[in-house]
Design a protein around this motif. Structure first.
Motif, PDB file in Angstrom:
ATOM      1  N   UNK A   1      48.064  56.708  -2.257  1.00  0.00           N
ATOM      2  CA  UNK A   1      48.608  56.221  -0.583  1.00  0.00           C
ATOM      3  C   UNK A   1      48.523  55.296  -0.290  1.00  0.00           C
ATOM      4  N   UNK A   2      49.066  53.923  -1.488  1.00  0.00           N
ATOM      5  CA  UNK A   2      49.018  52.617  -1.455  1.00  0.00           C
ATOM      6  C   UNK A   2      48.054  52.129  -1.566  1.00  0.00           C
ATOM      7  N   UNK A   3      46.819  52.545  -0.920  1.00  0.00           N
ATOM      8  CA  UNK A   3      45.105  51.673  -0.625  1.00  0.00           C
ATOM      9  C   UNK A   3      45.105  51.122  -2.095  1.00  0.00           C
ATOM     10  N   UNK A   4      44.375  49.694  -0.889  1.00  0.00           N
ATOM     11  CA  UNK A   4      44.048  48.296  -1.674  1.00  0.00           C
ATOM     12  C   UNK A   4      43.487  49.214  -2.709  1.00  0.00           C
ATOM     13  N   UNK A   5      43.417  47.482  -4.358  1.00  0.00           N
ATOM     14  CA  UNK A   5      42.645  48.196  -5.028  1.00  0.00           C
ATOM     15  C   UNK A   5      42.275  48.778  -5.269  1.00  0.00           C
ATOM     16  N   UNK A   6      43.006  50.328  -5.438  1.00  0.00           N
ATOM     17  CA  UNK A   6      42.872  51.331  -6.544  1.00  0.00           C
ATOM     18  C   UNK A   6      42.357  51.805  -7.804  1.00  0.00           C
ATOM     19  N   UNK A   7      42.786  50.636  -8.196  1.00  0.00           N
ATOM     20  CA  UNK A   7      42.226  50.697 -10.012  1.00  0.00           C
ATOM     21  C   UNK A   7      40.828  50.672 -10.456  1.00  0.00           C
ATOM     22  N   UNK A   8      40.313  49.495  -9.406  1.00  0.00           N
ATOM     23  CA  UNK A   8      38.686  49.842  -8.490  1.00  0.00           C
ATOM     24  C   UNK A   8      37.845  50.785  -8.483  1.00  0.00           C
ATOM     25  N   UNK A   9      38.487  51.417  -7.163  1.00  0.00           N
ATOM     26  CA  UNK A   9      37.790  52.298  -7.283  1.00  0.00           C
ATOM     27  C   UNK A   9      38.554  54.372  -8.048  1.00  0.00           C
ATOM     28  N   UNK A  10      39.081  54.346  -8.763  1.00  0.00           N
ATOM     29  CA  UNK A  10      39.157  55.042  -9.824  1.00  0.00           C
ATOM     30  C   UNK A  10      38.077  54.587 -11.022  1.00  0.00           C
ATOM     31  N   UNK A  11      37.743  53.272 -10.930  1.00  0.00           N
ATOM     32  CA  UNK A  11      37.067  53.129 -11.943  1.00  0.00           C
ATOM     33  C   UNK A  11      36.023  53.842 -11.719  1.00  0.00           C
ATOM     34  N   UNK A  12      35.226  53.089 -10.230  1.00  0.00           N
ATOM     35  CA  UNK A  12      34.024  53.387  -9.559  1.00  0.00           C
ATOM     36  C   UNK A  12      33.750  54.651  -9.694  1.00  0.00           C
ATOM     37  N   UNK A  13      34.535  55.898  -9.251  1.00  0.00           N
ATOM     38  CA  UNK A  13      34.862  57.360  -8.991  1.00  0.00           C
ATOM     39  C   UNK A  13      34.540  57.679 -10.579  1.00  0.00           C
ATOM     40  N   UNK A  14      35.352  57.236 -11.553  1.00  0.00           N
ATOM     41  CA  UNK A  14      34.699  58.088 -12.953  1.00  0.00           C
ATOM     42  C   UNK A  14      33.249  57.484 -13.206  1.00  0.00           C
ATOM     43  N   UNK A  15      33.110  56.255 -13.365  1.00  0.00           N
ATOM     44  CA  UNK A  15      31.510  55.942 -13.801  1.00  0.00           C
ATOM     45  C   UNK A  15      31.233  56.901 -14.649  1.00  0.00           C
ATOM     46  N   UNK A  16      30.834  58.251 -13.171  1.00  0.00           N
ATOM     47  CA  UNK A  16      29.726  59.573 -13.720  1.00  0.00           C
ATOM     48  C   UNK A  16      30.141  59.692 -14.889  1.00  0.00           C
ATOM     49  N   UNK A  17      31.343  60.221 -15.062  1.00  0.00           N
ATOM     50  CA  UNK A  17      31.533  60.918 -16.386  1.00  0.00           C
ATOM     51  C   UNK A  17      31.756  60.220 -17.594  1.00  0.00           C
ATOM     52  N   UNK A  18      31.297  58.743 -17.449  1.00  0.00           N
ATOM     53  CA  UNK A  18      31.267  58.018 -18.624  1.00  0.00           C
ATOM     54  C   UNK A  18      29.878  57.769 -19.215  1.00  0.00           C
ATOM     55  N   UNK A  19      29.428  58.319 -18.165  1.00  0.00           N
ATOM     56  CA  UNK A  19      27.577  58.039 -18.922  1.00  0.00           C
ATOM     57  C   UNK A  19      26.664  59.220 -19.329  1.00  0.00           C
ATOM     58  N   UNK A  20      26.338  59.416 -20.409  1.00  0.00           N
ATOM     59  CA  UNK A  20      25.634  60.473 -20.827  1.00  0.00           C
ATOM     60  C   UNK A  20      24.901  61.767 -19.207  1.00  0.00           C
ATOM     61  N   UNK A  21      25.144  62.815 -19.764  1.00  0.00           N
ATOM     62  CA  UNK A  21      24.605  63.530 -19.186  1.00  0.00           C
ATOM     63  C   UNK A  21      23.082  63.465 -18.586  1.00  0.00           C
ATOM     64  N   UNK A  22      21.899  63.822 -19.828  1.00  0.00           N
ATOM     65  CA  UNK A  22      20.897  63.181 -19.510  1.00  0.00           C
ATOM     66  C   UNK A  22      20.140  62.338 -18.758  1.00  0.00           C
ATOM     67  N   UNK A  23      21.601  60.848 -19.121  1.00  0.00           N
ATOM     68  CA  UNK A  23      20.867  59.698 -18.571  1.00  0.00           C
ATOM     69  C   UNK A  23      21.164  60.264 -16.489  1.00  0.00           C
ATOM     70  N   UNK A  24      22.532  59.877 -16.683  1.00  0.00           N
ATOM     71  CA  UNK A  24      22.641  61.049 -15.097  1.00  0.00           C
ATOM     72  C   UNK A  24      21.939  61.851 -14.598  1.00  0.00           C
ATOM     73  N   UNK A  25      21.585  63.201 -15.616  1.00  0.00           N
ATOM     74  CA  UNK A  25      20.121  64.051 -14.670  1.00  0.00           C
ATOM     75  C   UNK A  25      19.103  63.499 -14.140  1.00  0.00           C
ATOM     76  N   UNK A  26      19.059  62.480 -15.345  1.00  0.00           N
ATOM     77  CA  UNK A  26      17.313  61.445 -15.145  1.00  0.00           C
ATOM     78  C   UNK A  26      16.998  61.136 -14.128  1.00  0.00           C
ATOM     79  N   UNK A  27      18.945  60.015 -13.890  1.00  0.00           N
ATOM     80  CA  UNK A  27      18.949  59.323 -11.760  1.00  0.00           C
ATOM     81  C   UNK A  27      18.464  60.417 -11.262  1.00  0.00           C
ATOM     82  N   UNK A  28      18.930  61.163 -11.162  1.00  0.00           N
ATOM     83  CA  UNK A  28      19.224  61.940  -9.864  1.00  0.00           C
ATOM     84  C   UNK A  28      17.882  62.102  -9.812  1.00  0.00           C
ATOM     85  N   UNK A  29      16.909  63.074 -10.976  1.00  0.00           N
ATOM     86  CA  UNK A  29      15.728  63.404 -10.972  1.00  0.00           C
ATOM     87  C   UNK A  29      14.529  62.486 -10.350  1.00  0.00           C
TER      88      UNK A  29
END
Length: 301
Positions: free
Chosen positions: A96-124
């Motif tokens: 919708x024209x928000x500023x810094x959309x490339x940055x926010x896309x990257x931030x929101x997508x980051x969990x998908x490039x982290x190994x599932x074991x590492x992500x689950x360990x972080x949550x636990x």
């Protein structure tokens, strides 16, 4: 012309042989194995005993398998609703024209490039830990002692903590799919709607949603595939106690059945193959239903 045919055959033959050996043969063997009583996956067919639909009947009569199916259904339904809604919300905001959309896309997508074991360990360890986790410290700071004392890794909270963590990590992936669909819509449509006096919500309901119906179908298919193959997160949340099966899923049950890794299941490759076939059928059924419900042939842009 004959030379062209020979070239085509030469290029296609290796790929076809690879497909037959690496994909088609295991699929056919698994389907066949699901109708036999087989102890080990590598057992020769001479040791197989025909069981008909006995493996499927046994699964339906097994409480542990029914529990795993119910867990999968809750992940698919509740988690799917949350992930699709949040992903679509982020996609609409970032297109919708928000500023810094490339940055926010990257931030929101980051969990998908982290190994599932590492992500689950972080949550636990750092979010749900009842002694020094983020939620414990946050509620304690706010003076909410009752919430601070909740053990999110045990009891009825265990499954829901798993669902929250998995859904959080899935949002970025589906957000990008929605963004790709929304960005294909010509901006002329929105400009014309703005001139006609339509507000943002009306534009979303009358333009965006109808034109991304195919994207919804794609997201639901991908979500079903990911839930049907739900394994790593369930294993990370699993308790060493055999009696605790609150986070078990069909693929985990299949793994335990095939390899006999827990005391609650016996080694049975035939039943494990039946579980795999049932998961494939679930994905095909959802895909077929989505094709029937979502029609996009009448929309062109």
């Amino acid at each position: 012309m004959k030379k062209n045919k020979k070239m085509i055959v030469c290029f296609l033959t290796p790929a076809l042989l690879f497909f037959l050996v690496m994909f088609l043969y295991p699929i056919l063997r698994t389907i066949l194995m699901s109708f036999f009583s087989v102890e080990g996956v590598s057992d020769p067919m001479s040791k197989w005993t025909f069981a008909g639909i006995g493996n499927y009947a046994k699964l339906m009569d097994t409480q542990l398998f029914r529990t795993s199916m119910m867990n999968m259904l809750k992940i698919w339904l509740i988690g799917g609703l949350a992930v699709i809604v949040v992903s679509l919300l982020f996609a609409v905001i970032l297109t919708s024209g928000v500023r810094g959309k490339a940055f926010w896309r990257a931030v929101i997508y980051i969990p998908n490039i982290i190994n599932a074991v590492a992500m689950s360990t972080m949550w636990i360890q750092y979010v749900f830990n009842k002694r020094f986790g983020l939620l414990h410290d946050l509620f304690q700071t706010l003076g909410l002692e009752g919430l601070a004392k909740i053990d999110y890794m045990n009891g009825t909270w265990k499954f829901w903590s798993l669902l929250i963590a998995f859904s959080f990590g899935s949002v970025g992936y589906f957000m990008l799919i929605f963004i790709s669909g929304i960005e294909r819509i010509p901006t002329d449509y929105y400009e014309a709607a703005t001139i006609d006096g339509a507000n943002k919500f009306r534009q979303f309901a009358s333009i965006t949603l109808p034109l991304i119906k195919g994207v919804f179908k794609t997201c639901m298919t991908f979500w079903t595939i990911s839930v049907a193959g739900f394994f790593v997160w369930s294993q990370m949340w699993a308790s060493p106690m055999p009696s605790d099966n609150s986070t078990i899923t069909p693929v985990v049950y299949m793994y335990n059945t095939v390899f006999g890794t827990t005391g609650s299941t016996s080694r049975d490759a035939g039943a494990g193959a039946a579980v795999g076939i049932l998961m494939a059928v679930v994905v095909l059924v959802v895909f077929g239903v989505m094709n029937l419900l979502v029609k996009e042939d009448d929309l062109e842009f």
